[in-house]
Design a protein around this motif. Structure first.
Motif, PDB file in Angstrom:
ATOM      1  N   VAL A 151      -2.842  10.904   1.365  1.00  0.00           N
ATOM      2  CA  VAL A 151      -4.252  10.483   1.432  1.00  0.00           C
ATOM      3  C   VAL A 151      -4.314   9.050   1.975  1.00  0.00           C
ATOM      4  O   VAL A 151      -5.128   8.730   2.847  1.00  0.00           O
ATOM      5  CB  VAL A 151      -4.922  10.556   0.040  1.00  0.00           C
ATOM      6  CG1 VAL A 151      -6.357  10.049   0.106  1.00  0.00           C
ATOM      7  CG2 VAL A 151      -4.878  11.986  -0.492  1.00  0.00           C
TER       8      VAL A 151
ATOM      9  N   LEU B 210      -6.156   7.947   5.387  1.00  0.00           N
ATOM     10  CA  LEU B 210      -7.232   6.945   5.351  1.00  0.00           C
ATOM     11  C   LEU B 210      -6.919   5.798   6.305  1.00  0.00           C
ATOM     12  O   LEU B 210      -7.804   5.294   7.003  1.00  0.00           O
ATOM     13  CB  LEU B 210      -7.381   6.377   3.932  1.00  0.00           C
ATOM     14  CG  LEU B 210      -8.164   7.211   2.927  1.00  0.00           C
ATOM     15  CD1 LEU B 210      -7.992   6.623   1.526  1.00  0.00           C
ATOM     16  CD2 LEU B 210      -9.653   7.270   3.293  1.00  0.00           C
TER      17      LEU B 210
ATOM     18  N   SER C 271     -10.580   0.553   2.297  1.00  0.00           N
ATOM     19  CA  SER C 271     -10.906   1.964   2.196  1.00  0.00           C
ATOM     20  C   SER C 271      -9.965   2.664   1.195  1.00  0.00           C
ATOM     21  O   SER C 271     -10.388   3.511   0.398  1.00  0.00           O
ATOM     22  CB  SER C 271     -10.801   2.534   3.609  1.00  0.00           C
ATOM     23  OG  SER C 271     -10.792   3.890   3.616  1.00  0.00           O
TER      24      SER C 271
ATOM     25  N   ASP D 289     -11.048   1.569  -2.308  1.00  0.00           N
ATOM     26  CA  ASP D 289     -12.261   2.257  -2.764  1.00  0.00           C
ATOM     27  C   ASP D 289     -11.934   3.661  -3.277  1.00  0.00           C
ATOM     28  O   ASP D 289     -12.401   4.074  -4.335  1.00  0.00           O
ATOM     29  CB  ASP D 289     -13.284   2.358  -1.618  1.00  0.00           C
ATOM     30  CG  ASP D 289     -13.849   0.987  -1.232  1.00  0.00           C
ATOM     31  OD1 ASP D 289     -13.666   0.037  -2.016  1.00  0.00           O
ATOM     32  OD2 ASP D 289     -14.449   0.887  -0.146  1.00  0.00           O
ATOM     33  N   ASP D 290     -11.111   4.395  -2.516  1.00  0.00           N
ATOM     34  CA  ASP D 290     -10.790   5.762  -2.923  1.00  0.00           C
ATOM     35  C   ASP D 290      -9.876   5.785  -4.141  1.00  0.00           C
ATOM     36  O   ASP D 290      -9.976   6.673  -4.988  1.00  0.00           O
ATOM     37  CB  ASP D 290     -10.148   6.528  -1.762  1.00  0.00           C
ATOM     38  CG  ASP D 290     -11.206   7.053  -0.802  1.00  0.00           C
ATOM     39  OD1 ASP D 290     -12.264   6.399  -0.692  1.00  0.00           O
ATOM     40  OD2 ASP D 290     -10.986   8.109  -0.190  1.00  0.00           O
TER      41      ASP D 290
ATOM     42  N   ALA E 187     -11.847   5.281  -7.212  1.00  0.00           N
ATOM     43  CA  ALA E 187     -12.763   6.372  -7.540  1.00  0.00           C
ATOM     44  C   ALA E 187     -12.030   7.570  -8.145  1.00  0.00           C
ATOM     45  O   ALA E 187     -12.662   8.505  -8.627  1.00  0.00           O
ATOM     46  CB  ALA E 187     -13.528   6.795  -6.281  1.00  0.00           C
ATOM     47  N   SER E 188     -10.707   7.567  -8.121  1.00  0.00           N
ATOM     48  CA  SER E 188      -9.979   8.745  -8.593  1.00  0.00           C
ATOM     49  C   SER E 188      -8.690   8.341  -9.289  1.00  0.00           C
ATOM     50  O   SER E 188      -7.842   7.649  -8.720  1.00  0.00           O
ATOM     51  CB  SER E 188      -9.654   9.645  -7.387  1.00  0.00           C
ATOM     52  OG  SER E 188      -8.508  10.430  -7.653  1.00  0.00           O
TER      53      SER E 188
ATOM     54  N   LEU F  63      -5.495   9.260  -7.501  1.00  0.00           N
ATOM     55  CA  LEU F  63      -5.106   8.502  -6.306  1.00  0.00           C
ATOM     56  C   LEU F  63      -4.769   7.045  -6.618  1.00  0.00           C
ATOM     57  O   LEU F  63      -4.384   6.286  -5.724  1.00  0.00           O
ATOM     58  CB  LEU F  63      -6.236   8.553  -5.266  1.00  0.00           C
ATOM     59  CG  LEU F  63      -6.578   9.937  -4.737  1.00  0.00           C
ATOM     60  CD1 LEU F  63      -7.748   9.859  -3.766  1.00  0.00           C
ATOM     61  CD2 LEU F  63      -5.377  10.593  -4.068  1.00  0.00           C
TER      62      LEU F  63
END
Ligand code: CA
Length: 253
Positions: free
Chosen positions: A45, A49, A95, A98-99, A102-103, A106
């Motif tokens: 991921v 990204l 980026s 941020d991801d 959010a998880s 990750l």
């Protein structure tokens, strides 16, 4: 000056999935290799990204006119393309942050990235981590990037030989990466290309398996760029293929 390119990515022989990514935007002169890191969740991921965000920022900044506001502080020591790549890497870092925020799954994901941005005969190179750029000129291979890795730091300090580094159990430890940590430091350099030069971008799955001499000879012997990429991957796999392998070759014509 036209540029032609070829690439190949392969999971290698020991890893279940391929966490390397590359992108090529020849009309913009942009080429990127990213290596999502094993041991972290979501390495694939992170590398995805990174290439997507680097391409997005480079395309967006290319459209900026002379009088548009630059999206981040302009570093006058880097030149326009150096600033573009640095902005792209900082964007990719954000980026990923941020991801990852959010998880939970990750959290802690990271990736290397090496990018080249061509403008005529000028090549601007940016990198973070241990993915590399090389120049092949008149049968001579020169490394354009210094790894941000534990073994390379030990080598620079004179504590480890190149041979020992290649075998070292910590050879995959990267000391700088796109991981969402603040204050990202990006190495940026520029070279003037000559006709018939070739550039190689690659992940460490290639360079931990093959010496620079091997890499130079394989590229130099290859009849075309795709064959060169394929031969590099095949030889890295023949040497053990312990990691994902990505090769991206450019030729000036
Ligand atoms: Ca790797």
């Amino acid at each position: 000056m036209a540029v032609s390119w070829a690439a190949r990515t392969h999971p290698g022989l020991r890893r279940a999935k391929n966490e390397d990514r590359f992108c090529a935007v020849p009309e913009r002169g942009l080429f990127v290799v990213a290596d999502g890191m094993g041991g972290h969740a979501g390495g694939d991921v992170a590398s995805e990204l990174a290439v997507v965000e680097i391409e997005r920022v480079v395309r967006a900044t290319a459209a900026l006119g002379q009088h548009d506001t630059w999206p981040m502080p302009f570093d006058s020591s880097l030149g326009r393309d150096g600033n573009i790549l640095r902005a792209a890497f900082v964007g990719a870092n954000q980026s990923i942050l941020d991801d990852a925020d959010a998880s939970e799954e990750l959290s802690g994901m990271a990736t290397t990235a090496v990018a080249v941005l061509l403008a005529g005969l000028q090549a601007t190179i940016a990198h973070v981590g241990d993915s590399r750029a090389y120049l092949l000129r008149e049968e001579r291979l020169t490394r354009l990037t210094g790894d941000h890795s534990w073994v390379e730091e030990q080598m620079r300090a004179g504590l480890l030989t190149a041979e020992a580094a290649r075998e070292h159990p910590w050879r995959n430890i990267v000391t700088r990466a796109l991981s969402g940590a603040g204050d990202l430091e990006v190495d940026v350099s520029q070279i003037e290309l000559q006709p018939a030069d070739r550039l190689l971008l690659c992940s460490d799955g290639l360079t931990t398996m093959l010496t620079d001499d091997d890499v130079g000879r394989i590229i130099d012997d290859a009849t075309d760029l795709q064959r060169g990429c394929d031969d590099l991957v095949d030889r890295a796999n023949a040497a053990g293929g312990s990691d994902n392998i990505t090769t991206l070759l450019l030729a000036m014509e």
